[in-house]
Scaffold this motif. Sequence first.
Motif, short mmCIF file in Angstrom:
data_model
loop_
_atom_site.label_atom_id
_atom_site.label_comp_id
_atom_site.label_asym_id
_atom_site.label_seq_id
_atom_site.Cartn_x
_atom_site.Cartn_y
_atom_site.Cartn_z
N ASN A 84 0.82 -1.21 0.00
CA ASN A 84 0.00 0.00 0.00
C ASN A 84 0.85 1.27 0.00
OD1 ASN A 84 -2.59 -1.33 0.17
ND2 ASN A 84 -2.02 -1.88 2.27
N GLY A 85 1.99 1.20 -0.68
CA GLY A 85 2.85 2.37 -0.68
C GLY A 85 3.92 2.29 -1.75
N PHE A 86 4.96 3.03 -1.50
CA PHE A 86 6.05 3.12 -2.46
C PHE A 86 7.38 2.92 -1.76
CE2 PHE A 86 2.52 5.66 -3.96
CZ PHE A 86 2.42 5.33 -5.30
N PRO A 87 8.39 2.47 -2.51
CA PRO A 87 9.72 2.35 -1.91
C PRO A 87 10.34 3.73 -1.73
CG PRO A 87 9.82 1.90 -4.26
CD PRO A 87 8.37 2.09 -3.92
N GLY A 88 11.53 3.76 -1.20
CA GLY A 88 12.21 5.04 -1.02
C GLY A 88 12.51 5.70 -2.36
N PRO A 89 12.85 6.97 -2.37
CA PRO A 89 13.13 7.68 -3.63
C PRO A 89 14.31 7.09 -4.37
CG PRO A 89 13.84 8.97 -1.73
CD PRO A 89 13.06 7.82 -1.20
N GLN A 90 14.36 7.37 -5.67
CA GLN A 90 15.43 6.84 -6.50
C GLN A 90 16.78 7.39 -6.04
OE1 GLN A 90 14.26 8.52 -10.42
NE2 GLN A 90 16.30 9.43 -10.45
N GLY A 91 17.79 6.63 -6.33
CA GLY A 91 19.14 7.01 -5.90
C GLY A 91 19.98 5.77 -5.63
N PRO A 92 19.50 4.89 -4.73
CA PRO A 92 20.33 3.73 -4.40
C PRO A 92 20.10 2.51 -5.31
CG PRO A 92 18.48 3.82 -2.89
CD PRO A 92 18.39 5.06 -3.76
N TYR A 93 19.13 2.58 -6.22
CA TYR A 93 18.74 1.38 -6.96
C TYR A 93 19.51 1.18 -8.26
CZ TYR A 93 14.91 2.28 -3.75
OH TYR A 93 14.18 2.56 -2.63
N TYR A 94 19.85 2.25 -8.94
CA TYR A 94 20.54 2.15 -10.22
C TYR A 94 21.89 1.46 -10.04
CZ TYR A 94 23.05 3.54 -14.43
OH TYR A 94 23.81 3.54 -15.57
N CYS A 95 22.08 0.33 -10.76
CA CYS A 95 23.29 -0.49 -10.61
C CYS A 95 23.50 -0.88 -9.15
CB CYS A 95 24.52 0.25 -11.16
SG CYS A 95 24.44 0.59 -12.92
N GLY A 96 22.39 -1.03 -8.42
CA GLY A 96 22.47 -1.30 -6.99
C GLY A 96 22.95 -2.70 -6.66
N VAL A 97 23.45 -2.84 -5.45
CA VAL A 97 23.97 -4.12 -4.96
C VAL A 97 23.29 -4.41 -3.62
CG1 VAL A 97 26.00 -5.35 -4.15
CG2 VAL A 97 26.20 -3.78 -6.09
N GLY A 98 22.84 -5.67 -3.45
CA GLY A 98 22.22 -6.06 -2.19
C GLY A 98 20.73 -6.27 -2.34
N ALA A 99 20.18 -7.15 -1.48
CA ALA A 99 18.77 -7.53 -1.57
C ALA A 99 17.83 -6.36 -1.30
CB ALA A 99 18.48 -8.67 -0.59
N ASP A 100 18.29 -5.32 -0.62
CA ASP A 100 17.43 -4.17 -0.32
C ASP A 100 17.45 -3.14 -1.45
OD1 ASP A 100 20.12 -3.59 0.19
OD2 ASP A 100 19.64 -2.07 1.70
N LYS A 101 18.24 -3.40 -2.50
CA LYS A 101 18.35 -2.44 -3.61
C LYS A 101 18.08 -3.09 -4.96
CE LYS A 101 21.78 0.27 -1.08
NZ LYS A 101 21.90 -0.68 0.05
N ALA A 102 18.54 -4.33 -5.16
CA ALA A 102 18.35 -5.03 -6.43
C ALA A 102 17.24 -6.08 -6.25
CB ALA A 102 19.65 -5.70 -6.87
N TYR A 103 16.02 -5.71 -6.62
CA TYR A 103 14.88 -6.60 -6.41
C TYR A 103 14.80 -7.63 -7.53
CZ TYR A 103 13.13 -2.92 -3.23
OH TYR A 103 12.98 -1.99 -2.22
#
Length: 230
Positions: free
Chosen positions: A158-177
């Motif tokens: 019922n919401g959205f993830p955090g703002p963009q920034g950490p996801y592009y070419c991200g590493v880790g389960a909390d960033k690369a879904y």
Amino acid sequence: MIWGETMATSASSKLNKAVKQQYMELPQGGRAQAMYIWVDGSGEELRCKTRTLDSEPKTVDDLPEWNFDGSSTFQSEGSNSDMFLIPVAMFRDPFRRDPNKLVLCEVLKYNRKPAETNQRFMCKQIMRMVDSSEPWFGMEQEYTLLSTDGHPFGWPTNGFPGPQGPYYCGVGADKAYGRDIVEAHYRACLYAGVQICGTNAEVMPAQNINHIEQYHIYIYIYIKHRTYII
């Protein structure tokens, strides 16, 4: 698509895949399965049918032409529905594995003229006009993984993830879904012989991009938000 809408899924998704695997490991007696794949009348969706060959084909020239009923794929009227499948590219099959093949086909109508959705025919004519220039190009494909509830994979219900920034070419389960799916897709492309030259997570979580290299001058063709149900 409206987020929150439930997507229809085949009942086969709930079958025990271990039972199927017992049969997929059976020997094929020297024969091969060739899955013929083509674009249907929508211009976007794919259709396929599989043909048994007496031996493993070595080149696309070893593959016979085939046909299908175009009235069931939005490509012809029922009164004259024969369509021809012309093999144009062959890849190793990462699903059924060797010696089986994936066969990409163009479609001709009953009179041997290209079907309306056969964009390859016109593309090939244009490319022949610049044969002496040896054009090099590549393709970039973006896609978003969606869960069966219609939400991007891994997003809060019922919401959205955090703002963009950490996801592009991200590493880790909390960033690369959905990294497992991306890795499986990448390896399947390499196995099949697709000239994929890389992949990376994009700016939105659950969004990824593939770089498919054909030659070496990049004209990027974006296939935005193609949906893969997981």
